[in-house]
Scaffold this active site. Structure first.
Site, PDB file in Angstrom:
ATOM      1  N   SER A 133      49.938  35.173-101.139  1.00  0.00           N
ATOM      2  CA  SER A 133      48.743  35.916-100.737  1.00  0.00           C
ATOM      3  C   SER A 133      47.920  35.194 -99.675  1.00  0.00           C
ATOM      4  CB  SER A 133      47.907  36.279-101.971  1.00  0.00           C
ATOM      5  OG  SER A 133      47.448  35.153-102.639  1.00  0.00           O
ATOM      6  N   ASP A 163      52.617  33.350 -86.301  1.00  0.00           N
ATOM      7  CA  ASP A 163      52.687  34.425 -85.308  1.00  0.00           C
ATOM      8  C   ASP A 163      51.916  34.093 -84.036  1.00  0.00           C
ATOM      9  OD1 ASP A 163      54.167  35.696 -87.190  1.00  0.00           O
ATOM     10  OD2 ASP A 163      52.861  37.449 -87.402  1.00  0.00           O
ATOM     11  N   LYS A 179      53.618  38.303-101.279  1.00  0.00           N
ATOM     12  CA  LYS A 179      52.597  39.103-101.960  1.00  0.00           C
ATOM     13  C   LYS A 179      51.582  39.530-100.914  1.00  0.00           C
ATOM     14  CE  LYS A 179      48.729  39.866-104.325  1.00  0.00           C
ATOM     15  NZ  LYS A 179      47.367  39.916-103.794  1.00  0.00           N
TER      16      LYS A 179
END
Length: 553
Positions: A441, A452, A466
């Protein structure tokens, strides 16, 4: 409402976190394209069912969840997860003092009002449109599971024979007309009807049935939404704040004992001489096997200044009895800070969870390492189950000067956000992030943002996967609450995290560690940290890393 990225682990109690032990399966990384071996599947089911027969519901749930993650296309494993989770929910609630001593005694009208409030919040805030007939069905399944539970029977069904209970089950299922359920009011009516049937059968309070429907409705939505008893709601708030009242130990269930994973420095447990790796085998003169792991863990909670008698077994099996006095515990979110290669200026810190204090704790650690000559940084998120969405965004913003950090999307437009980085206050040193299959999470938000945006190297194993956001909603009756999935989050590249996780740039395969008496042994080497150090060193200028001591920690 508090916006919370619930962790991947379900068995968390007030003292810090109590998670069922990882099975050997969790230590073996099965290839993504693994060929399904039916013999192995049968053995996994048999191993889990042996835990069920012993009533070790937390361990059985962890076992089947691990198996279902390794073999996601095997339907019987998914079915086992659902079945065992229902039994685990019953056992956990009936070991919860705030439930047994308070909620269970609610008048039926208040229990139904509590159900009304919960269903209304699902209707308004849940990430997907609720299927009311399915919620009603799941509520009946939860009640059916309770009718098999020993503690539920002792509390609610005293004097009833097996034949009477079987007849009660038939009446309940025959009365349920799920095809007529169209809205939340129909769901409430079915719960009320079930309560009336139980009361007429043996004088069982309506409330007992309604509370099972409440748990079934919340818990059936997804793996992270759930009903929270008063004590569980307080626990969630304590985790967010980073403090709680207890003895200050992190535990895992292990056979007929509670394994001490960590004794928090400066806590009552630490002061009493309780050490990592030891076991709690009895509380107040009763063995953990006799009490059950849920009740034993619950007994460690209590008001400030109260004491509990604990029997500890050391690593050699020698036992001793001690008295521990409960106190308020401050849990540092950044719990390890050190230079792992002083000559090259490589610093290391571990973030255990994302809570309100994390940004403050991390900033203090960064300045501390800066004064010691930090030139590159390794951040360890292995085993970090998550926490606050805002904390993970703030931490990512410390290392990114531009770009998207994370996006959230929900059924309501009010849940749609795009979080972006700001240039002010950015730390620009080379960065490495360590993750594993238990990084979940909020950890995945941070790792995904770094990955990214090409800000640093991600090292380790693919993360848990998750990718949903939970809101914590207090309910209007009995000081209870609801943890509800309100949105899903996406990495800066637009990838959904759910069931995908974050894939590291440098993959480190951890093989199964040897077992001794069923306990996974720790090794002295840390291949992931070694790889992280090398990744940090590779980002530094050659002049900075000359004459360095390779692997120095």
């Amino acid at each position: 409402m508090a916006t919370y990225i619930a962790g991947a682990f379900l068995f968390a109690l007030t003292f810090i976190s109590l998670a069922a032990p990882q099975s050997a399966l969790a230590q073996v990384k099965i290839p993504d394209e693994a060929v399904i071996d039916q013999g192995e599947i049968a053995q996994l089911i048999a191993d889990g069912e042996s835990l069920e027969k012993e009533g070790r519901w937390a361990e059985a749930l962890t076992h089947f969840e691990d198996a279902a993650r390794a073999f996601p296309d095997v339907a019987p494993l998914k079915e086992k997860v659902d079945t065992v989770r229902r039994r685990y929910d019953v056992s956990r609630r009936y070991a919860d003092r705030s439930f047994v001593g308070g909620m269970r005694n609610l008048p039926s009208e208040q229990a139904l009002a509590l159900y009304d409030d919960l269903l209304a919040k699902i209707q308004t805030n849940y990430v997907d449109s609720p299927r009311w007939a399915d919620l009603a069905y799941r509520g009946m399944l939860q009640l059916d599971a309770a009718l098999f539970d020993r503690t539920f029977r002792q509390v609610n069904l005293q004097g009833m024979s097996e034949e009477q209970i079987a007849d009660l089950r038939r009446q309940l299922w025959q009365s349920a007309q799920f095809d007529r359920v169209q809205n939340r009011y129909d769901v409430r009516a079915m719960a009320s009807q079930a309560g009336q049937i139980m009361q007429s059968a043996n004088g069982v309070p309506n409330t007992a049935a309604v509370l099972e429907f409440i748990s079934g409705a919340a818990g059936s939505l997804d793996n992270y939404s759930c009903f929270l008893t008063p004590d569980q709601l307080n626990e969630v708030y304590s985790q967010i704040e980073g403090n709680f009242v207890g003895v200050g130990i992190e535990l895992k269930t292990q056979d007929d004992a509670l394994l001490i994973v960590r004794s928090i420095s400066g806590s009552p447990a630490d002061k009493a001489g309780i050490r990592d790796g030891e076991k709690i085998v009895a509380l107040e003169g009763r063995t953990v096997g006799e009490l059950g792991s849920e009740k034993a863990a619950d007994m460690l909670k209590g008001p400030i200044g109260s004491s509990i008698n604990v029997t500890i077994a050391d690593v050699d099996g020698q036992t001793r009895k001690i008295v521990v006095t409960r106190d308020r515990i401050e849990v540092p979110s950044v719990d390890v800070v050190k230079m792992i290669d002083p000559a090259a200026g490589v610093a290391y810190l571990r973030i255990a969870s994302f809570q309100k204090t994390t940004t403050r704790d991390l900033t203090a650690a960064l300045w501390n390492m800066h004064r010691q000559g930090m030139k590159a940084l390794v951040i360890d998120l292995r085993g970090n189950p998550g926490g606050l969405l805002t904390a993970s965004v703030e931490i990512a913003d410390l290392f990114l000067d531009r770009g998207t950090i994370v996006s959230t999307r929900g059924r309501s437009a009010g849940e749609d956000f795009d979080y972006t980085a700001h240039q002010a206050g950015t730390w620009r040193m080379p960065l490495v992030v360590l993750i594993d299959s238990n990084s979940a999470s909020a950890s995945e938000i941070f790792a995904g943002a770094i990955h990214d945006n090409h800000r640093g190297a991600i090292v380790g194993e693919r993360s848990y996967g998750k990718g949903s956001v939970q809101g914590i909603f207090p309910l209007g009756v009995a000081n209870a609450g609801l943890r509800l999935t309100t949105a899903k989050f996406y990495s800066p590249s637009g990838q959904a995290i759910s069931n995908r996780g974050v894939t590291p740039d440098v993959v480190v395969r951890n093989v199964a560690k040897p077992l001794e008496g069923g306990v996974i042994l720790e090794t002295k080497t840390d291949a992931t940290l070694d790889a992280g150090l090398q990744a940090a060193l590779s980002q530094l200028q050659p002049a900075q890393i000359s004459n360095r001591a390779i692997g120095q920690r």
